[in-house]
Write a protein that holds these residues in place. Structure first.
Motif, PDB file in Angstrom:
ATOM      1  N   ASP A  38      -7.182  -5.467   5.435  1.00 55.61           N
ATOM      2  CA  ASP A  38      -7.153  -4.566   4.284  1.00 55.61           C
ATOM      3  C   ASP A  38      -8.029  -3.343   4.544  1.00 55.61           C
ATOM      4  N   GLU A  39      -9.211  -3.556   5.097  1.00 51.80           N
ATOM      5  CA  GLU A  39     -10.105  -2.431   5.384  1.00 51.80           C
ATOM      6  C   GLU A  39      -9.495  -1.481   6.409  1.00 51.80           C
ATOM      7  N   ARG A  40      -8.863  -2.038   7.446  1.00 51.53           N
ATOM      8  CA  ARG A  40      -8.271  -1.187   8.490  1.00 51.53           C
ATOM      9  C   ARG A  40      -7.095  -0.374   7.926  1.00 51.53           C
ATOM     10  N   VAL A  41      -6.300  -1.003   7.057  1.00 47.69           N
ATOM     11  CA  VAL A  41      -5.164  -0.271   6.475  1.00 47.69           C
ATOM     12  C   VAL A  41      -5.669   0.854   5.575  1.00 47.69           C
ATOM     13  N   ARG A  42      -6.712   0.578   4.796  1.00 48.94           N
ATOM     14  CA  ARG A  42      -7.259   1.601   3.899  1.00 48.94           C
ATOM     15  C   ARG A  42      -7.844   2.771   4.679  1.00 48.94           C
ATOM     16  N   GLU A  43      -8.334   2.518   5.905  1.00 49.27           N
ATOM     17  CA  GLU A  43      -8.904   3.597   6.719  1.00 49.27           C
ATOM     18  C   GLU A  43      -7.873   4.687   7.032  1.00 49.27           C
ATOM     19  N   THR A  44      -6.584   4.327   6.986  1.00 47.89           N
ATOM     20  CA  THR A  44      -5.538   5.312   7.283  1.00 47.89           C
ATOM     21  C   THR A  44      -5.194   6.174   6.078  1.00 47.89           C
ATOM     22  N   TYR A 101       0.850  -1.189   0.000  1.00 42.94           N
ATOM     23  CA  TYR A 101       0.000   0.000   0.000  1.00 42.94           C
ATOM     24  C   TYR A 101       0.882   1.233   0.000  1.00 42.94           C
ATOM     25  N   ARG A 102       0.281   2.357  -0.413  1.00 40.69           N
ATOM     26  CA  ARG A 102       0.988   3.624  -0.379  1.00 40.69           C
ATOM     27  C   ARG A 102       0.001   4.746  -0.089  1.00 40.69           C
ATOM     28  N   GLY A 103       0.509   5.795   0.597  1.00 39.23           N
ATOM     29  CA  GLY A 103      -0.341   6.937   0.898  1.00 39.23           C
ATOM     30  C   GLY A 103       0.478   8.083   1.453  1.00 39.23           C
ATOM     31  N   PRO A 104      -0.180   9.127   1.961  1.00 36.17           N
ATOM     32  CA  PRO A 104       0.537  10.294   2.488  1.00 36.17           C
ATOM     33  C   PRO A 104       1.435   9.921   3.667  1.00 36.17           C
ATOM     34  N   ALA A 105       2.414  10.767   3.926  1.00 36.25           N
ATOM     35  CA  ALA A 105       3.348  10.509   5.023  1.00 36.25           C
ATOM     36  C   ALA A 105       2.638  10.565   6.359  1.00 36.25           C
ATOM     37  N   HIS A 106       3.095   9.754   7.290  1.00 31.00           N
ATOM     38  CA  HIS A 106       2.639   9.722   8.684  1.00 31.00           C
ATOM     39  C   HIS A 106       1.113   9.642   8.804  1.00 31.00           C
ATOM     40  N   PRO A 107       0.512   8.579   8.278  1.00 31.62           N
ATOM     41  CA  PRO A 107      -0.950   8.471   8.341  1.00 31.62           C
ATOM     42  C   PRO A 107      -1.462   7.970   9.688  1.00 31.62           C
ATOM     43  N   GLY A 108      -0.580   7.523  10.555  1.00 34.13           N
ATOM     44  CA  GLY A 108      -1.005   6.914  11.802  1.00 34.13           C
ATOM     45  C   GLY A 108      -1.195   5.414  11.644  1.00 34.13           C
ATOM     46  N   ALA A 109      -1.182   4.721  12.775  1.00 33.41           N
ATOM     47  CA  ALA A 109      -1.296   3.263  12.751  1.00 33.41           C
ATOM     48  C   ALA A 109      -2.738   2.840  12.495  1.00 33.41           C
ATOM     49  N   PRO A 110      -2.944   1.744  11.767  1.00 37.61           N
ATOM     50  CA  PRO A 110      -4.300   1.239  11.560  1.00 37.61           C
ATOM     51  C   PRO A 110      -4.865   0.665  12.862  1.00 37.61           C
ATOM     52  N   PRO A 152      -8.927 -15.867   4.235  1.00 33.85           N
ATOM     53  CA  PRO A 152      -9.197 -14.623   3.488  1.00 33.85           C
ATOM     54  C   PRO A 152     -10.038 -13.620   4.278  1.00 33.85           C
ATOM     55  N   ASP A 153     -10.884 -14.074   5.206  1.00 36.36           N
ATOM     56  CA  ASP A 153     -11.729 -13.141   5.949  1.00 36.36           C
ATOM     57  C   ASP A 153     -10.885 -12.194   6.790  1.00 36.36           C
ATOM     58  N   LEU A 154      -9.881 -12.733   7.474  1.00 39.99           N
ATOM     59  CA  LEU A 154      -9.010 -11.887   8.286  1.00 39.99           C
ATOM     60  C   LEU A 154      -8.217 -10.923   7.400  1.00 39.99           C
ATOM     61  N   LEU A 155      -7.726 -11.404   6.248  1.00 41.43           N
ATOM     62  CA  LEU A 155      -6.962 -10.532   5.367  1.00 41.43           C
ATOM     63  C   LEU A 155      -7.824  -9.395   4.819  1.00 41.43           C
ATOM     64  N   ARG A 156      -9.107  -9.681   4.531  1.00 42.84           N
ATOM     65  CA  ARG A 156      -9.997  -8.609   4.075  1.00 42.84           C
ATOM     66  C   ARG A 156     -10.226  -7.592   5.186  1.00 42.84           C
ATOM     67  N   ALA A 157     -10.330  -8.077   6.408  1.00 42.86           N
ATOM     68  CA  ALA A 157     -10.538  -7.155   7.529  1.00 42.86           C
ATOM     69  C   ALA A 157      -9.310  -6.272   7.737  1.00 42.86           C
ATOM     70  N   GLU A 173       4.348   3.724   3.181  1.00 48.00           N
ATOM     71  CA  GLU A 173       4.028   2.461   2.541  1.00 48.00           C
ATOM     72  C   GLU A 173       3.724   1.431   3.616  1.00 48.00           C
ATOM     73  N   ALA A 174       3.003   0.424   3.241  1.00 48.64           N
ATOM     74  CA  ALA A 174       2.739  -0.687   4.152  1.00 48.64           C
ATOM     75  C   ALA A 174       2.716  -1.972   3.351  1.00 48.64           C
ATOM     76  N   GLU A 175       3.054  -3.056   4.019  1.00 46.26           N
ATOM     77  CA  GLU A 175       3.014  -4.366   3.373  1.00 46.26           C
ATOM     78  C   GLU A 175       2.443  -5.369   4.356  1.00 46.26           C
ATOM     79  N   VAL A 176       1.402  -6.061   3.930  1.00 45.39           N
ATOM     80  CA  VAL A 176       0.738  -7.056   4.777  1.00 45.39           C
ATOM     81  C   VAL A 176       1.148  -8.438   4.306  1.00 45.39           C
ATOM     82  N   GLN A 177       1.681  -9.229   5.224  1.00 46.67           N
ATOM     83  CA  GLN A 177       2.071 -10.603   4.934  1.00 46.67           C
ATOM     84  C   GLN A 177       1.211 -11.541   5.778  1.00 46.67           C
TER      85      GLN A 177
END
Length: 538
Positions: free
Chosen positions: A203-209, A30-39, A196-201, A185-189
């Motif tokens: 993903d949603e939390r990371v996008r919230e930032t 993922y990528r976004g603005p600097a210092h978005p805060g933790a998900p 897949p349910d946990l990974l989708r969840a 940037e962020a990377e989820v492993q």
């Protein structure tokens, strides 16, 4: 559902370091603005608790790009950097079109080693970029800094169900003009068995930032920033499509580019690199000589002379390479009872010494000021060619007649060689002169091929016939050079109280092969050089 708590990681596990943009991405990035805060990672099904890296447990990764002040390495597609990880640092060199496993990595010298400058480019790397930097100093021109914190999501029984690496990325240019860009940037492993349910969840939390899926982009961003600072290269001359000048200069430009590419292959000691570099130089020289009325200027004569010098200066390296392969192959083809004494060891020893000397001489040539001046002169020629009035005419009206002049010179030399053979005299020198002219004709005809139509087809057909003739003449010259080397090896064997019998056999076979070629030559030339094949050049 288990309420997860975010707690500092206390297991002492070292976070895996990643050099920016160099490792294969196996997770979601993922990528976004600097210092978005933790998900927000509390309240996720299947997560018992979260371990967050403390500030002092973060990894700092740096990629410091090196180049000349005018960014010559970047212009040549070369990346030179010092990569500093948490516990190590190394120089890294990537050449154009190289695969990831072809990167050259050399550890950075420790700062406390006496007599070693940790900022000095290692010799094994400098040897590969010397021809590009051409004596100009190399210094840092850009930097990527990544501060990474890793969060581990722990499920039942202490199993790691996922990790999230969060990077604060800063990319900057260095020097007189400084540009800085920052982003996150962020990377989820996923862990083993994570659904897949946990990974989708997650993903949603990371996008919230404010982060969105995107690849790692730091090195590409630095490359774009440096490209904006690079001085623009002077554009090559372009003319009217189908004109003689356009056809000629397009051909010369292609060979100039090949010359540069083969130079890099030569520096990395790729097989056949010296030969291909010499072929590119010979093609340029043949084109300029044959079509000189289109570029009628002393500059053209100077380039032709310097290209001839280059070919001769690299000849020893090429000859040693070809001879060793030829003699070694011939030895292996002999019956065992005809290989007397340590002949293969002698050949290996002889050519190892010769090739080492030739290799050193070759590198001295391409590292030298004369070769640099030749390369620069070729570039200037392509930017501002000294075109004559005839160069503006249609290619099919001009080029065939000029190629025909060289073809007639080949006919005279081939007729002379055949005449010498008819008297039973030694024709080695006459055949060698014809061979050299044949190369010029063949490369000159190559220039005409793109003209198309009837002329292009006839040029291509004649080029193929010339290739057959060139193979015969080249094979004859190979026997001449090989016989000289075999006599030398036989003499060495005698001086060392070894048996030169085997080299004598090979010498005799080459002599027979040469006579066979000579016997075929009148028929070969009569068939290939017939006037009907050359009428298109009249």
């Amino acid at each position: 559902m288990t309420n997860a708590a975010q707690t500092p990681a206390t297991n002492g596990r070292a976070h895996e370091a990643r050099a920016p943009d160099t490792d294969e991405n196996t997770g979601t990035t993922y990528r976004g603005p600097a210092h978005p805060g933790a998900p927000r990672l509390t309240g996720l099904d299947g997560v018992d608790h979260v371990e967050v890296a403390e500030e002092g447990d973060q990894d700092v990764l740096e990629h410091e790009r090196f180049d000349t002040a005018d960014l010559r390495l970047a212009g040549a597609g070369i990346v030179l950097a010092v990569v500093r990880l948490s516990d190590s640092a190394h120089w890294e060199l990537r050449l154009p079109d190289s695969r990831p496993d072809e990167q050259l990595r050399v550890p950075v010298a420790a700062p406390d080693v006496e007599g070693v400058d940790p900022d000095q480019i290692p010799e094994e790397i400098d040897a590969l970029i010397r021809g590009v930097r051409r004596g100009r100093p190399v210094a840092p021109v850009g930097r990527i800094k990544v501060v990474r914190g890793t969060t581990r999501l722990i499920g039942d029984g202490g199993r790691e169900v996922a990790t999230i690496a969060r990077d604060e990325v800063q990319v900057s240019t260095l020097g007189e003009s400084t540009t800085v860009e920052n982003w996150s940037e962020a990377e989820v492993q996923a862990g083993v068995g994570t659904g897949p349910d946990l990974l989708r969840a997650i993903d949603e939390r990371v996008r919230e930032t404010g982060l969105t899926p995107a690849p790692h982009d730091a090195e590409a961003a630095l490359g774009r920033m440096l490209a904006e600072l690079s001085p623009p290269a002077a554009p090559r001359w372009t003319g009217k499509r189908g004109s003689a000048a356009t056809v000629l200069l397009t051909y010369v430009g292609t060979q100039v580019d090949r010359l540069a590419a083969r130079e890099q292959d030569l520096r990395t000691d790729e097989p056949d690199a010296v030969h291909q570099l010499r072929v590119a130089a010979r093609r340029i020289r043949s084109a300029l000589r044959t079509y000189r009325p289109l570029v009628d200027d002393p500059r053209t004569d100077h380039l032709v002379a310097e290209l001839r010098w280059l070919g001769r200066a690299l000849a020893d390296d090429r000859d040693a390479e070809v001879l060793e392969e030829r003699i070694t192959g011939a030895l292996h083809a002999l019956p065992e009872e005809q290989r007397l004494g340590p002949v293969q060891a002698q050949v290996t020893r002889h050519f190892a010494r010769r090739r080492a000397e030739a290799r050193a001489s070759t590198l001295e040539v391409i590292d030298g000021e004369r070769y640099e001046a030749l390369r620069a002169g070729l570039q200037r020629f392509l930017v501002d060619p000294p075109l004559s009035g005839a160069a503006t005419k249609k290619a099919e009206k001009v080029l065939p007649a000029l190629a025909g002049r060289t073809a007639r010179r080949l006919a005279k030399r081939m007729d002379a060689a055949v005449e010498v053979l008819s008297h039973g005299e030694d024709a080695d020198e006459a055949i060698h002169r014809a061979r050299k002219t044949g190369k010029q004709v063949r490369y000159s005809v190559e220039v005409v091929r793109p003209v198309g139509g009837r002329i292009g087809k006839q040029a291509n057909a004649f080029r193929k016939r010339l290739k057959e003739l060139q193979d015969e003449l080249g094979a004859h010259q190979d026997t001449v050079v090989a016989r000289h080397a075999l006599r030398e090896l036989g003499a060495q064997a005698g001086a060392e109280n070894q048996n030169g019998y085997t080299f004598g056999i090979l010498h005799g076979r080459d002599e027979v092969h040469a006579r066979e070629i000579e016997e075929r030559l009148p028929e070969t030339w009569g068939r290939i050089g017939a006037r009907k094949h050359r009428r298109w050049m009249s």
